[in-house]
Structures are given as structure tokens and as C-alpha cells.
Design a protein around this motif. Structure first.
Motif, PDB file in Angstrom:
ATOM      1  N   LEU A  23       0.829  -1.202   0.000  1.00 44.30           N
ATOM      2  CA  LEU A  23       0.000   0.000   0.000  1.00 44.30           C
ATOM      3  C   LEU A  23       0.862   1.251   0.000  1.00 44.30           C
ATOM      4  O   LEU A  23       1.942   1.279   0.600  1.00 44.30           O
ATOM      5  CB  LEU A  23      -0.903   0.036   1.228  1.00 44.30           C
ATOM      6  N   GLY A  27      -3.516   3.647   1.562  1.00 44.85           N
ATOM      7  CA  GLY A  27      -4.211   3.016   0.440  1.00 44.85           C
ATOM      8  C   GLY A  27      -5.262   3.931  -0.138  1.00 44.85           C
ATOM      9  O   GLY A  27      -5.375   5.064   0.271  1.00 44.85           O
ATOM     10  N   PRO A  28      -5.979   3.551  -1.116  1.00 45.94           N
ATOM     11  CA  PRO A  28      -6.063   2.224  -1.706  1.00 45.94           C
ATOM     12  C   PRO A  28      -5.011   1.965  -2.786  1.00 45.94           C
ATOM     13  O   PRO A  28      -4.903   0.853  -3.278  1.00 45.94           O
ATOM     14  CB  PRO A  28      -7.460   2.205  -2.311  1.00 45.94           C
ATOM     15  N   ALA A  29      -4.239   2.994  -3.171  1.00 45.78           N
ATOM     16  CA  ALA A  29      -3.234   2.803  -4.218  1.00 45.78           C
ATOM     17  C   ALA A  29      -2.082   1.944  -3.714  1.00 45.78           C
ATOM     18  O   ALA A  29      -1.798   1.890  -2.512  1.00 45.78           O
ATOM     19  CB  ALA A  29      -2.705   4.152  -4.693  1.00 45.78           C
ATOM     20  N   ARG A  37       2.357   1.455 -10.383  1.00 45.66           N
ATOM     21  CA  ARG A  37       1.490   2.063  -9.380  1.00 45.66           C
ATOM     22  C   ARG A  37       0.065   2.018  -9.873  1.00 45.66           C
ATOM     23  O   ARG A  37      -0.183   2.059 -11.067  1.00 45.66           O
ATOM     24  CB  ARG A  37       1.828   3.529  -9.160  1.00 45.66           C
ATOM     25  N   THR A  39      -4.452   1.638  -8.487  1.00 45.98           N
ATOM     26  CA  THR A  39      -5.457   1.149  -7.546  1.00 45.98           C
ATOM     27  C   THR A  39      -5.865  -0.241  -7.999  1.00 45.98           C
ATOM     28  O   THR A  39      -6.328  -0.410  -9.126  1.00 45.98           O
ATOM     29  CB  THR A  39      -6.678   2.090  -7.522  1.00 45.98           C
ATOM     30  N   THR A  41      -7.636  -3.753  -8.873  1.00 47.47           N
ATOM     31  CA  THR A  41      -8.995  -4.144  -9.241  1.00 47.47           C
ATOM     32  C   THR A  41      -9.391  -5.451  -8.573  1.00 47.47           C
ATOM     33  O   THR A  41     -10.519  -5.896  -8.720  1.00 47.47           O
ATOM     34  CB  THR A  41      -9.128  -4.297 -10.764  1.00 47.47           C
TER      35      THR A  41
END
Length: 70
Positions: A23, A27-29, A37, A39, A41
Motif C-alpha cells: 500500500l 491506500g487504496p493505491a 502504481r 489502484t 482491481t
């Protein structure tokens, strides 16, 4: 026991492989072991593992917690 620094398994948008990731902040990235890099799925279950992530060693987290002594 020490844990790897990239403990998550994720799939990125538009991706076809599963990556080792960690993270970014809260987060959420995430950052991946292969330096991507995004987010996630999902966890990428059923996808092949990223070859670049597989070729890089997943470093062990050098931070440790000291438990309070009674």
C-alpha cells in the motif's frame, strides 16, 4: 518472523498478471515490486504471476516491533 515488504497480491486495471504489492500510505493505491502504481482491481486470482515481479527478490521488512517486557 519477518514479512516481505510487498505482501499483497493484486491485479491492476487493464492488467493480465498478478503482482506483489504494498500500500501507498493508507491506500487504496499500491506500488508493485516491478515498480508499477495504481489502484488494484482485485487480487488477480487465476492470473499468471508477473515475470518482472518474479525476477526481483521480495525484500524482507527490516522493521521490527519490540514487545514490552513485563
Amino acid at each position: 518472523m519477518a514479512e516481505p515488504r510487498y505482501p499483497l497480491l493484486v491485479a491492476l486495471p487493464g492488467g493480465r498478471v498478478q503482482h506483489a504489492a504494498r500500500l501507498i500510505g493508507d491506500g487504496p493505491a499500491v506500488n508493485t515490486l516491478c515498480r508499477k502504481r495504481g489502484t488494484p482491481t482485485g487480487d488477480g486470482a487465476g492470473m499468471p504471476y508477473c515475470r518482472v515481479c518474479a525476477d526481483r527478490p521480495n525484500p524482507i521488512n527490516q522493521q521490527h516491533s519490540l514487545k514490552e517486557q513485563p
